[in-house]
Design an enzyme around this catalytic site. Structure first.
Site, PDB file in Angstrom:
ATOM      1  N   LYS A  22       4.681   4.134 -12.718  1.00  0.00           N
ATOM      2  CA  LYS A  22       4.887   4.526 -11.319  1.00  0.00           C
ATOM      3  C   LYS A  22       6.204   3.976 -10.788  1.00  0.00           C
ATOM      4  O   LYS A  22       6.961   4.690 -10.112  1.00  0.00           O
ATOM      5  CB  LYS A  22       3.730   4.001 -10.473  1.00  0.00           C
ATOM      6  CG  LYS A  22       3.912   4.177  -8.972  1.00  0.00           C
ATOM      7  CD  LYS A  22       2.788   3.565  -8.188  1.00  0.00           C
ATOM      8  CE  LYS A  22       2.902   2.058  -8.056  1.00  0.00           C
ATOM      9  NZ  LYS A  22       3.861   1.647  -6.996  1.00  0.00           N
ATOM     10  N   ASN A  23       6.500   2.733 -11.108  1.00  0.00           N
ATOM     11  CA  ASN A  23       7.696   2.089 -10.560  1.00  0.00           C
ATOM     12  C   ASN A  23       8.992   2.600 -11.176  1.00  0.00           C
ATOM     13  O   ASN A  23      10.080   2.292 -10.679  1.00  0.00           O
ATOM     14  CB  ASN A  23       7.597   0.575 -10.723  1.00  0.00           C
ATOM     15  CG  ASN A  23       6.553  -0.039  -9.817  1.00  0.00           C
ATOM     16  OD1 ASN A  23       6.154   0.566  -8.815  1.00  0.00           O
ATOM     17  ND2 ASN A  23       6.082  -1.225 -10.158  1.00  0.00           N
ATOM     18  N   CYS A 117       1.968  -1.853   0.983  1.00  0.00           N
ATOM     19  CA  CYS A 117       1.019  -2.966   0.839  1.00  0.00           C
ATOM     20  C   CYS A 117       1.474  -4.190   1.632  1.00  0.00           C
ATOM     21  O   CYS A 117       2.667  -4.506   1.682  1.00  0.00           O
ATOM     22  CB  CYS A 117       0.893  -3.356  -0.641  1.00  0.00           C
ATOM     23  SG  CYS A 117      -0.056  -2.172  -1.607  1.00  0.00           S
ATOM     24  N   ARG A 122       9.271  -7.634   2.363  1.00  0.00           N
ATOM     25  CA  ARG A 122      10.177  -7.009   1.403  1.00  0.00           C
ATOM     26  C   ARG A 122      11.251  -6.315   2.236  1.00  0.00           C
ATOM     27  O   ARG A 122      11.243  -5.097   2.391  1.00  0.00           O
ATOM     28  CB  ARG A 122       9.405  -6.025   0.513  1.00  0.00           C
ATOM     29  CG  ARG A 122       8.472  -6.733  -0.438  1.00  0.00           C
ATOM     30  CD  ARG A 122       7.938  -5.818  -1.510  1.00  0.00           C
ATOM     31  NE  ARG A 122       6.780  -5.090  -1.039  1.00  0.00           N
ATOM     32  CZ  ARG A 122       6.057  -4.288  -1.812  1.00  0.00           C
ATOM     33  NH1 ARG A 122       6.380  -4.120  -3.079  1.00  0.00           N
ATOM     34  NH2 ARG A 122       5.014  -3.643  -1.349  1.00  0.00           N
ATOM     35  N   PRO A 123      12.158  -7.110   2.797  1.00  0.00           N
ATOM     36  CA  PRO A 123      13.070  -6.590   3.808  1.00  0.00           C
ATOM     37  C   PRO A 123      14.036  -5.550   3.257  1.00  0.00           C
ATOM     38  O   PRO A 123      14.435  -5.582   2.094  1.00  0.00           O
ATOM     39  CB  PRO A 123      13.822  -7.836   4.280  1.00  0.00           C
ATOM     40  CG  PRO A 123      13.737  -8.780   3.127  1.00  0.00           C
ATOM     41  CD  PRO A 123      12.417  -8.525   2.486  1.00  0.00           C
ATOM     42  N   ASP A 314       3.419  -8.536 -10.543  1.00  0.00           N
ATOM     43  CA  ASP A 314       2.413  -7.478 -10.538  1.00  0.00           C
ATOM     44  C   ASP A 314       1.265  -7.734 -11.510  1.00  0.00           C
ATOM     45  O   ASP A 314       0.289  -6.983 -11.533  1.00  0.00           O
ATOM     46  CB  ASP A 314       3.053  -6.121 -10.873  1.00  0.00           C
ATOM     47  CG  ASP A 314       3.745  -5.506  -9.663  1.00  0.00           C
ATOM     48  OD1 ASP A 314       3.610  -6.049  -8.557  1.00  0.00           O
ATOM     49  OD2 ASP A 314       4.417  -4.469  -9.827  1.00  0.00           O
ATOM     50  N   ARG A 406      -3.219   4.393  -5.670  1.00  0.00           N
ATOM     51  CA  ARG A 406      -1.764   4.462  -5.526  1.00  0.00           C
ATOM     52  C   ARG A 406      -1.058   4.250  -6.861  1.00  0.00           C
ATOM     53  O   ARG A 406       0.056   4.748  -7.048  1.00  0.00           O
ATOM     54  CB  ARG A 406      -1.268   3.403  -4.533  1.00  0.00           C
ATOM     55  CG  ARG A 406      -1.620   3.673  -3.075  1.00  0.00           C
ATOM     56  CD  ARG A 406      -1.005   2.617  -2.164  1.00  0.00           C
ATOM     57  NE  ARG A 406       0.402   2.454  -2.474  1.00  0.00           N
ATOM     58  CZ  ARG A 406       0.984   1.283  -2.712  1.00  0.00           C
ATOM     59  NH1 ARG A 406       0.273   0.162  -2.689  1.00  0.00           N
ATOM     60  NH2 ARG A 406       2.276   1.224  -2.982  1.00  0.00           N
TER      61      ARG A 406
END
Length: 427
Positions: A22-23, A117, A122-123, A314, A406
């Site tokens: 997915k990533n 999430c 996570r700017p 993860d 997801r």
């Protein structure tokens, strides 16, 4: 809303094919925005995040077709909008990946500040600062990033204060169409970043330093890229999750369609705990990894999450679930996301003995887990609850599994094929 009901204490046995990552698939979908032709992607995972990103591209004006599962053709030649709307972007932080390619191709875009999430900050400031360094004018207004570069982006040196996977991918895509050379310093080295760099290099963009902390991209001066079909790499996190399923149930399972190098850190930790594994590659370059049950008590371990090639954040939650079955005290230090221990309370509901001190979790085992109702809080936390439920006595019901959907393709189907007792129900 769907939930999973899992009957614990069943041994697993069999083989599972790992889906596409997915990533890696998400930035590749964003890459279609700088494609001259119809881009063809293969081995896409059929998960909610992919469908959300595809919907975003469709809203922008892309035409997406599919001949079969895992395959999509994306044509972005008739993009009608450069505004990534809040209603879509709020569902998934990875939507920020359209910022770089939209800005590079059209010279302007509006991208909503992202959601996703709740695992900590996570700017997007790293993305914004990088685009400004490439010459863009940016204003944040009304919850949107308003970016313009009327004369195109200009190559420059970009130094990331913090390693960022999506930030690196965003800059790589933007720099591919920029005028001049861009050098990214302190770049992410994850396999997902490597794949997007390789996809560009294999299709005419000059890139050096792929897989290192310093990447150099020679821009095409606005010329779109003519892509050949791209096959998404296997999902290393899904692979690690199923290996942990074999470990926590002390079962013999095999995973296929995987790149061993991508999960070396995970395999090394499983061996440290006491499991034997084997890796074989056939004449067609297909790799399978097998984990075997052990008759010895499982050893406690220490993990510190860090960027690739270190231990992935993860996989932290899955190994926390596994640590409940190890003898002694295991320690997990989370260095990347400050809120990524939210699954601890839910594991404790199952009987886990866990204490938290700032960003360090101490897990005391071996613990007998007992089935209960628990609630998923984010994608990887959800998979930890599934793993714990596989070994818990009685029945566990995991609620809010939209988080699982997801990122895990056909989770209950794959686990059932291995012999787990998993049912999806509706409440």
């Amino acid at each position: 809303m769907d939930y999973l009901e899992i009957q614990g204490e069943h041994k697993l046995q069999g083989s599972i094919k790992i889906s596409g990552a997915k990533n890696s698939a998400l930035p590749l979908l964003a890459l279609s925005l700088i494609s001259k032709n119809t881009m063809e992607l293969q081995n896409l995972p059929e998960v909610a995040d992919i469908n959300t990103f595809a919907k975003l591209l469709t809203i922008l004006g892309a035409n997406i077709t599919s001949d079969y599962d895992g395959h999509r053709k994306i044509n972005t030649s008739n993009i009608q909008s450069t505004k990534a709307v809040y209603d879509i972007v709020r569902k998934m932080r990875a939507s920020i990946l359209v910022l770089g390619p939209l800005l590079a191709r059209f010279g302007h875009c509006e991208v909503s500040l992202p959601g996703g999430c709740a695992i900590g900050a996570r700017p997007v400031d790293l993305h914004i600062k990088a685009m400004q360094t490439l010459g863009a004018k940016i204003e944040v207004k009304g919850g949107y990033i308003l970016a313009t570069a009327k004369n195109g982006l200009k190559g420059s040196n970009i130094v990331f204060d913090k390693i960022t996977v999506t930030g690196t991918s965003n800059v790589v895509m933007a720099a591919a169409l920029a005028y001049g050379t861009t050098r990214i310093i302190n770049a992410a080295k994850e396999p997902e970043v490597v794949q997007i760099c390789q996809a560009l290099k294999e299709n005419g963009i000059h890139i050096n330093g792929i897989g290192t902390s310093e990447i150099e991209i020679e821009g095409s001066c606005g010329e779109l890229v003519d892509f050949k079909p791209i096959r998404v790499i296997p999902d290393r996190i899904e692979a690690g999750t199923y290996l942990c399923a074999g470990a926590i149930t002390n079962s013999n399972i095999c995973i296929t369609n995987i790149i061993e190098e991508h999960i070396n850190g995970i395999i090394s930790k499983l061996r440290e705990i006491g499991f034997e594994t084997s890796c074989k590659t056939d004449s067609h370059n297909n790799t399978k990894i097998e984990i075997f049950p052990t008759s010895k008590p499982l050893k406690p371990f220490r993990i510190t999450t860090t960027e690739y090639p270190g231990f992935p954040t993860d996989m932290q939650a899955q190994f926390m679930a596994l640590s409940t079955q190890c003898n002694g005290s295991s320690f997990i230090k989370e260095t990347l996301f400050e809120n990524r221990f939210m699954h601890v309370n839910e594991l404790q509901r199952l009987g886990a003995d866990i204490t938290i001190d700032a960003n360090i979790a101490q897990i005391n085992g071996k613990t007998e887990l007992i089935g209960a109702d628990v609630m998923a809080t984010d994608l990887r936390a959800s998979s930890a609850l599934v793993l714990a439920a596989l070994v818990a006595k009685g029945t566990t019901r995991i609620h809010r599994i939209y988080h699982l959907d997801r990122g895990y393709e056909k989770l209950e189907e794959k686990l059932t094929a291995l012999g787990a007792k998993v049912t999806r129900l509706y409440e």
